[in-house]
Design an enzyme around this catalytic site. Structure first.
Site, short mmCIF file in Angstrom:
data_model
loop_
_atom_site.label_atom_id
_atom_site.label_comp_id
_atom_site.label_asym_id
_atom_site.label_seq_id
_atom_site.Cartn_x
_atom_site.Cartn_y
_atom_site.Cartn_z
N TRP A 13 0.85 -1.20 0.00
CA TRP A 13 0.00 0.00 0.00
C TRP A 13 0.88 1.24 0.00
O TRP A 13 1.97 1.25 0.62
CB TRP A 13 -0.89 0.03 1.24
CG TRP A 13 -2.29 -0.46 1.02
CD1 TRP A 13 -3.41 0.31 0.86
CD2 TRP A 13 -2.75 -1.82 0.95
NE1 TRP A 13 -4.52 -0.49 0.68
CE2 TRP A 13 -4.15 -1.79 0.74
CE3 TRP A 13 -2.12 -3.07 1.03
CZ2 TRP A 13 -4.91 -2.95 0.62
CZ3 TRP A 13 -2.88 -4.21 0.91
CH2 TRP A 13 -4.27 -4.14 0.70
N TRP A 37 0.62 4.73 1.21
CA TRP A 37 1.09 5.51 2.37
C TRP A 37 1.61 4.60 3.46
O TRP A 37 2.48 5.01 4.24
CB TRP A 37 0.06 6.55 2.84
CG TRP A 37 -1.15 6.15 3.61
CD1 TRP A 37 -1.79 4.96 3.59
CD2 TRP A 37 -1.88 6.99 4.54
NE1 TRP A 37 -2.89 5.00 4.42
CE2 TRP A 37 -2.97 6.24 5.01
CE3 TRP A 37 -1.73 8.29 4.99
CZ2 TRP A 37 -3.89 6.75 5.93
CZ3 TRP A 37 -2.64 8.79 5.89
CH2 TRP A 37 -3.71 8.03 6.36
N ASP A 38 1.17 3.34 3.51
CA ASP A 38 1.76 2.40 4.47
C ASP A 38 3.25 2.28 4.23
O ASP A 38 4.05 2.34 5.16
CB ASP A 38 1.13 1.01 4.33
CG ASP A 38 -0.35 0.98 4.66
OD1 ASP A 38 -1.12 1.60 3.90
OD2 ASP A 38 -0.75 0.34 5.66
N GLN A 50 -3.32 7.49 -2.80
CA GLN A 50 -3.42 7.69 -1.35
C GLN A 50 -2.57 8.90 -0.97
O GLN A 50 -1.83 9.42 -1.81
CB GLN A 50 -2.90 6.44 -0.60
CG GLN A 50 -4.00 5.51 -0.12
CD GLN A 50 -3.48 4.39 0.76
OE1 GLN A 50 -2.31 4.02 0.69
NE2 GLN A 50 -4.35 3.83 1.58
N GLY A 94 -7.36 7.38 2.83
CA GLY A 94 -6.76 6.49 3.82
C GLY A 94 -7.65 6.30 5.03
O GLY A 94 -7.40 5.44 5.86
N ASP A 133 -11.02 5.32 5.31
CA ASP A 133 -12.06 4.83 4.43
C ASP A 133 -13.50 5.12 4.85
O ASP A 133 -14.30 5.63 4.08
CB ASP A 133 -11.91 3.31 4.27
CG ASP A 133 -10.46 2.94 3.97
OD1 ASP A 133 -9.67 3.84 3.66
OD2 ASP A 133 -10.14 1.75 4.04
N ARG A 173 -14.73 -3.89 10.94
CA ARG A 173 -14.47 -3.51 9.56
C ARG A 173 -15.59 -2.58 9.09
O ARG A 173 -16.65 -2.52 9.71
CB ARG A 173 -14.45 -4.76 8.66
CG ARG A 173 -13.27 -5.69 8.87
CD ARG A 173 -11.97 -5.10 8.40
NE ARG A 173 -11.99 -4.74 7.00
CZ ARG A 173 -11.06 -3.95 6.42
NH1 ARG A 173 -10.06 -3.46 7.11
NH2 ARG A 173 -11.14 -3.65 5.14
N GLU A 188 -3.81 -2.79 14.54
CA GLU A 188 -4.12 -1.82 13.49
C GLU A 188 -4.73 -0.56 14.13
O GLU A 188 -4.40 0.55 13.76
CB GLU A 188 -5.13 -2.47 12.53
CG GLU A 188 -5.47 -1.66 11.31
CD GLU A 188 -6.48 -2.40 10.42
OE1 GLU A 188 -7.02 -3.43 10.85
OE2 GLU A 188 -6.72 -1.92 9.30
C1 9WN Z 1 -8.33 -0.14 1.52
C2 9WN Z 1 -3.62 -0.84 4.36
C3 9WN Z 1 -4.84 0.06 4.22
C4 9WN Z 1 -4.56 1.49 4.74
C5 9WN Z 1 -5.83 2.31 4.84
C6 9WN Z 1 -6.83 1.53 5.68
C7 9WN Z 1 -7.10 0.16 5.04
C8 9WN Z 1 -7.88 -0.74 2.86
C9 9WN Z 1 -8.90 -1.74 3.36
O1 9WN Z 1 -5.90 -0.55 4.96
O2 9WN Z 1 -7.70 0.36 3.76
O3 9WN Z 1 -7.30 0.64 0.98
O4 9WN Z 1 -8.97 -2.83 2.78
O5 9WN Z 1 -9.64 -1.44 4.30
O6 9WN Z 1 -8.02 2.24 5.81
O7 9WN Z 1 -5.55 3.56 5.41
O8 9WN Z 1 -3.66 2.12 3.87
O9 9WN Z 1 -3.15 -0.81 5.67
#
Ligand code: 9WN
Length: 430
Positions: free
Chosen positions: A33, A35-36, A107, A163, A165, A198, A399
């Site tokens: 990902w 920004w991760d 992102q 980011g 969501d 979720r 998380e």
């Molecule tokens: C969709 C990976 C990502 C982060 C996001 C977080 C979550 C994804 C998901 O996980 O999003 O991109 O499947 O929920 O909200 O900030 O980059 O860690």
């Protein structure tokens, strides 16, 4: 104590290491990902600069021809994530890379801030020289493609781009999407962690609707802006882009490239950020619904992030801090022992296990700590840093965390929780 925490954090990153990139978590997020990886590189840069550079390089491999760096770069060894490459079908766009599978959206551009960290720590310009063109192309894409009228604020076209969501910030727009029939898809995420940790199916229906819409328009931005109900000037992404522009300016100066372009972007952003996003009555920065031409009045942690970017005046910073220290909003009270919740407790949407609707996320605490330091609130910054480390010590590298109980939710061994703990413990901002 903190050294042990750093050792444990390093082990989390090692366990999620895919070689040249790091997955956010072992099972829930098996790809790379955007920004991760930048947060991860900030952590790695404390002890392995070469590996931090590899993390950035692997992100750049996914860059589109128009400059966009996608939010996911798919790991071809696994298919255990929805939406998968087939859902995105990026080959519909002539801008997509030919030989690598990615998503079709972006992102927040933490990548440039991570590169600056690496370059400062190395104290050499080579890496800046190596990646500067790619970063410049990414920033130009943001400022031209996502701000076609040159307003000084870029728009996002999907909640995933923020980011955050399922943030309350998006609910009013998403609620207006009336689906004639539910999109057909099969989620994986809510089989891997408890479904109530979720986003809901109703959230996903809208996420998938917006993904389908962008794909069916072949990722043509003009068409998406004209047809999508979701075109938003997000406070968080624009704050990060402003910081990233500043980082880009510093990299340009270092390698003898012109600095005027990022300087002009920053100048414009500062003006419009003030005139459009600051709400003086509520003393908060609010997102702007570009499509509906209206302010989104939601009190969430995003409203405070301009502190990180230095986009608030001193007077505004004082007022933002009042929200942070108010027990009705973000500070501890008898029911909520831990901070900082991602939505104000006063919000009707506040949900302590609701993903981005209340739980504590380490990257948000990190932004606030850095922001408070910038404005001289060192005591409060120190308190939040100590709280953050204590929370990880107590509940592990989750998380996110329930602000009422401190329990860790979502996936365990989450990479950015580990990477940013390393940065907070070492705390020798380069
Ligand atoms: C969709 C990976 C990502 C982060 C996001 C977080 C979550 C994804 C998901 O996980 O999003 O991109 O499947 O929920 O909200 O900030 O980059 O860690």
């Amino acid at each position: 104590m903190n050294r042990l925490l750093v050792d444990r954090a390093r082990r989390v990153l090692a366990a999620n290491d895919l070689g040249t990139s790091t997955k956010p978590s072992p099972a829930l997020y098996p790809h790379q990902w955007n920004w991760d990886s930048a947060f991860i590189a900030i952590g790695l840069a404390h002890y392995d600069l070469e590996r931090a550079k590899a993390e950035i390089r692997s992100l750049l491999v996914g860059q589109w021809r128009n400059g966009m760096i996608p939010h996911i770069i798919f790991n071809s060894d696994t298919s255990a994530y929805f939406p998968d490459p087939h859902s995105w079908q990026i080959a519909r766009s002539s801008d997509a890379p030919a030989s690598i599978l990615t998503s079709g959206i972006t992102q927040p551009p933490m990548i440039t801030i991570a590169v600056r960290d690496i370059v400062r720590r190395e104290n050499r310009a080579d890496f800046a020289r190596e990646v500067f063109r790619a970063l410049l192309a990414y920033h130009r894409w943001f400022h031209h493609d996502r701000d076609p009228r040159g307003e000084g604020l870029v728009s996002i076209i999907h909640p995933w781009e923020s980011g955050m969501d399922n943030s309350p910030r998006w609910l009013e727009i998403l609620d207006q999407i009336k689906l004639e029939k539910r999109p057909t898809y099969k989620r994986e995420d809510n089989t891997l962690v408890p479904p109530d940790e979720r986003p809901t199916d109703a959230d996903y229906d809208r996420f998938i609707f917006l993904m389908d819409l962008a794909r069916n328009l072949n990722y043509n931005r003009a068409e998406i802006f004209a047809n999508s109900p979701f075109v938003v000037q997000d406070v968080l992404l624009n704050s990060i882009l402003f910081c990233a522009d500043d980082a880009l300016r510093e990299l340009a100066a270092l390698i003898g490239e012109p600095t005027e372009e990022p300087e002009q972007w920053m100048h414009k952003t500062r003006l419009t950020f003030q005139s459009r996003l600051w709400n003086d009555a509520d003393a908060l920065f609010y997102d702007f619904d570009r499509r509906g031409e209206r302010t989104i009045h939601e009190n969430t942690i995003a409203a405070l992030i301009p502190l990180y970017a230095g986009l608030a005046t001193k007077g505004q910073a004082d007022r933002l801090v009042k929200h942070m220290t108010s027990p009705e909003e973000y500070a501890p009270d008898t029911a909520t022992a831990f901070r900082v919740p991602t939505a104000s407790k006063s919000s009707k949407y506040f949900a302590p296990r609701g993903y981005w609707r209340g739980p504590i996320w380490i990257n948000m605490n990190w932004f606030l700590i850095r922001g408070l330091e910038r404005y001289g609130y060192t005591e409060l910054a120190e308190e939040i840093r100590a709280d953050t480390l204590a929370l990880i010590e107590r509940s592990g590298f989750h998380e996110y965390f329930n602000p009422q109980t401190g329990e860790g939710d979502g996936t365990d061994t989450f990479s950015w929780s580990a990477a940013l703990v390393i940065d907070l413990v070492e705390d020798d901002t380069p």
